[in-house]
Design a protein around this motif. Sequence first.
Motif, PDB file in Angstrom:
ATOM      1  N   ALA A 150       0.822  -1.214   0.000  1.00 53.15           N
ATOM      2  CA  ALA A 150       0.000   0.000   0.000  1.00 53.15           C
ATOM      3  C   ALA A 150       0.851   1.258   0.000  1.00 53.15           C
ATOM      4  N   GLY A 151       2.139   1.137   0.283  1.00 52.86           N
ATOM      5  CA  GLY A 151       3.008   2.306   0.314  1.00 52.86           C
ATOM      6  C   GLY A 151       3.748   2.531  -0.994  1.00 52.86           C
ATOM      7  N   ASP A 152       4.763   1.715  -1.264  1.00 48.05           N
ATOM      8  CA  ASP A 152       5.614   1.908  -2.437  1.00 48.05           C
ATOM      9  C   ASP A 152       5.136   1.076  -3.622  1.00 48.05           C
ATOM     10  N   ALA A 153       5.586   1.483  -4.814  1.00 46.60           N
ATOM     11  CA  ALA A 153       5.276   0.727  -6.025  1.00 46.60           C
ATOM     12  C   ALA A 153       5.975  -0.626  -5.984  1.00 46.60           C
ATOM     13  N   SER A 154       5.335  -1.640  -6.549  1.00 47.28           N
ATOM     14  CA  SER A 154       5.955  -2.958  -6.613  1.00 47.28           C
ATOM     15  C   SER A 154       7.185  -2.932  -7.515  1.00 47.28           C
ATOM     16  N   PHE A 155       7.100  -2.151  -8.611  1.00 44.91           N
ATOM     17  CA  PHE A 155       8.200  -2.051  -9.574  1.00 44.91           C
ATOM     18  C   PHE A 155       8.515  -0.581  -9.821  1.00 44.91           C
ATOM     19  N   TYR A 156       9.672  -0.151  -9.346  1.00 47.53           N
ATOM     20  CA  TYR A 156      10.116   1.222  -9.595  1.00 47.53           C
ATOM     21  C   TYR A 156      11.365   1.168 -10.465  1.00 47.53           C
ATOM     22  N   PHE A 157      11.321   1.853 -11.621  1.00 48.27           N
ATOM     23  CA  PHE A 157      12.428   1.792 -12.569  1.00 48.27           C
ATOM     24  C   PHE A 157      13.052   3.155 -12.844  1.00 48.27           C
ATOM     25  N   GLY A 158      12.837   4.128 -11.991  1.00 50.24           N
ATOM     26  CA  GLY A 158      13.526   5.409 -12.107  1.00 50.24           C
ATOM     27  C   GLY A 158      13.364   6.034 -13.477  1.00 50.24           C
ATOM     28  N   THR A 159      14.478   6.424 -14.079  1.00 48.76           N
ATOM     29  CA  THR A 159      14.467   7.008 -15.418  1.00 48.76           C
ATOM     30  C   THR A 159      14.486   5.870 -16.431  1.00 48.76           C
ATOM     31  N   ALA A 160      13.346   5.591 -17.038  1.00 47.96           N
ATOM     32  CA  ALA A 160      13.207   4.449 -17.928  1.00 47.96           C
ATOM     33  C   ALA A 160      13.166   4.889 -19.385  1.00 47.96           C
ATOM     34  N   LYS A 161      13.711   4.041 -20.255  1.00 47.46           N
ATOM     35  CA  LYS A 161      13.683   4.290 -21.700  1.00 47.46           C
ATOM     36  C   LYS A 161      13.184   3.028 -22.400  1.00 47.46           C
ATOM     37  N   LYS A 162      12.116   3.195 -23.176  1.00 41.38           N
ATOM     38  CA  LYS A 162      11.620   2.093 -23.987  1.00 41.38           C
ATOM     39  C   LYS A 162      11.182   2.639 -25.338  1.00 41.38           C
ATOM     40  N   ALA A 163      10.999   1.763 -26.307  1.00 46.11           N
ATOM     41  CA  ALA A 163      10.500   2.191 -27.604  1.00 46.11           C
ATOM     42  C   ALA A 163       9.074   2.708 -27.437  1.00 46.11           C
ATOM     43  N   ALA A 164       8.763   3.796 -28.111  1.00 44.08           N
ATOM     44  CA  ALA A 164       7.460   4.438 -27.934  1.00 44.08           C
ATOM     45  C   ALA A 164       6.306   3.516 -28.301  1.00 44.08           C
ATOM     46  N   ASP A 165       6.526   2.609 -29.251  1.00 45.91           N
ATOM     47  CA  ASP A 165       5.445   1.729 -29.700  1.00 45.91           C
ATOM     48  C   ASP A 165       5.470   0.363 -29.019  1.00 45.91           C
ATOM     49  N   SER A 166       6.306   0.196 -28.021  1.00 40.43           N
ATOM     50  CA  SER A 166       6.374  -1.080 -27.306  1.00 40.43           C
ATOM     51  C   SER A 166       5.524  -1.012 -26.044  1.00 40.43           C
ATOM     52  N   VAL A 167       5.161  -2.183 -25.538  1.00 42.11           N
ATOM     53  CA  VAL A 167       4.380  -2.242 -24.304  1.00 42.11           C
ATOM     54  C   VAL A 167       5.123  -3.101 -23.284  1.00 42.11           C
ATOM     55  N   ILE A 168       4.839  -2.847 -22.023  1.00 36.94           N
ATOM     56  CA  ILE A 168       5.379  -3.642 -20.923  1.00 36.94           C
ATOM     57  C   ILE A 168       4.256  -4.537 -20.420  1.00 36.94           C
ATOM     58  N   ASN A 169       4.547  -5.826 -20.321  1.00 41.56           N
ATOM     59  CA  ASN A 169       3.547  -6.788 -19.846  1.00 41.56           C
ATOM     60  C   ASN A 169       3.515  -6.797 -18.320  1.00 41.56           C
ATOM     61  N   VAL A 170       2.329  -6.678 -17.760  1.00 35.98           N
ATOM     62  CA  VAL A 170       2.138  -6.756 -16.305  1.00 35.98           C
ATOM     63  C   VAL A 170       1.139  -7.871 -16.039  1.00 35.98           C
ATOM     64  N   ASP A 171       1.567  -8.866 -15.263  1.00 37.52           N
ATOM     65  CA  ASP A 171       0.768 -10.074 -15.095  1.00 37.52           C
ATOM     66  C   ASP A 171       0.495 -10.335 -13.611  1.00 37.52           C
ATOM     67  N   PHE A 172      -0.793 -10.443 -13.266  1.00 36.43           N
ATOM     68  CA  PHE A 172      -1.203 -10.683 -11.881  1.00 36.43           C
ATOM     69  C   PHE A 172      -1.540 -12.151 -11.622  1.00 36.43           C
ATOM     70  N   SER A 173      -1.223 -13.030 -12.552  1.00 33.15           N
ATOM     71  CA  SER A 173      -1.668 -14.421 -12.468  1.00 33.15           C
ATOM     72  C   SER A 173      -1.208 -15.134 -11.200  1.00 33.15           C
ATOM     73  N   TYR A 174      -0.051 -14.737 -10.661  1.00 34.65           N
ATOM     74  CA  TYR A 174       0.511 -15.452  -9.515  1.00 34.65           C
ATOM     75  C   TYR A 174       0.295 -14.722  -8.199  1.00 34.65           C
ATOM     76  N   LEU A 175      -0.488 -13.668  -8.221  1.00 35.40           N
ATOM     77  CA  LEU A 175      -0.782 -12.916  -7.003  1.00 35.40           C
ATOM     78  C   LEU A 175      -1.863 -13.631  -6.198  1.00 35.40           C
TER      79      LEU A 175
END
Length: 219
Positions: A150-175
């Motif tokens: 409830a406090g901090d983000a699960s994934f913090y990546f600071g200054t991030a760089k990715k391709a503008a047309d790419s997506v990051i997969n986020v999966d809750f299946s194992y939660l």
Amino acid sequence: LQSDGSVAFGSVVKEARPIVFSSDFTARNMRMRINDNATFQFAGTGDVTLSFQQMQFDYISRMYLTKTTANTANLNVAGDFIVKGGNRVDLGSADGFMDNVNVGAFRVCENSNVAFNVYARKVDAASLTLVNSDASKVSTLSLFVGALDAGDASFYFGTAKKAADSVINVDFSYLDAGDVGAGEYKIFSVDSWSEGFAESGSLADFNINDDILNAMGIE
């Protein structure tokens, strides 16, 4: 570094067997290059932490860092965690989530076409680089959520760089949704000057698998 986690200075390991760590291990730099699969296992019954100034995997077909029997599995890399070439890197696994991952910078090098899968309860990194000047080379990042804070983000990546047309997969299946209480949770966080993300933040930057949450009526 031998397959039982012991160190033999001045020697070269050519074993494809898992390298097992059953207690804390600290070194300045860790670099691996092998045209094969490689596995680090966090074993034993206590807390196991690997600590390095830099960690680099070169042209390893598939690299697995997985928690087997350890109470907690933690990785600290003060500088760069570098992936160069290869096909796949799994940080954690579906059966053994990493507990804490602290990294100065995640860097997937140019001309890499890597599936980078992160199974972790908590990741804190100062930066993430996931870009490629060669459009035919596309590296993907998949984040598997193991716990919510409830406090901090699960994934913090600071200054991030990715391709503008790419997506990051986020999966809750194992939660374990049964452990999720009422409230708002931060899953993914980057600094406002990151590249490749919608200026005001958008779900279009992500491919989200939240079927388990939907099934329980959690939004």
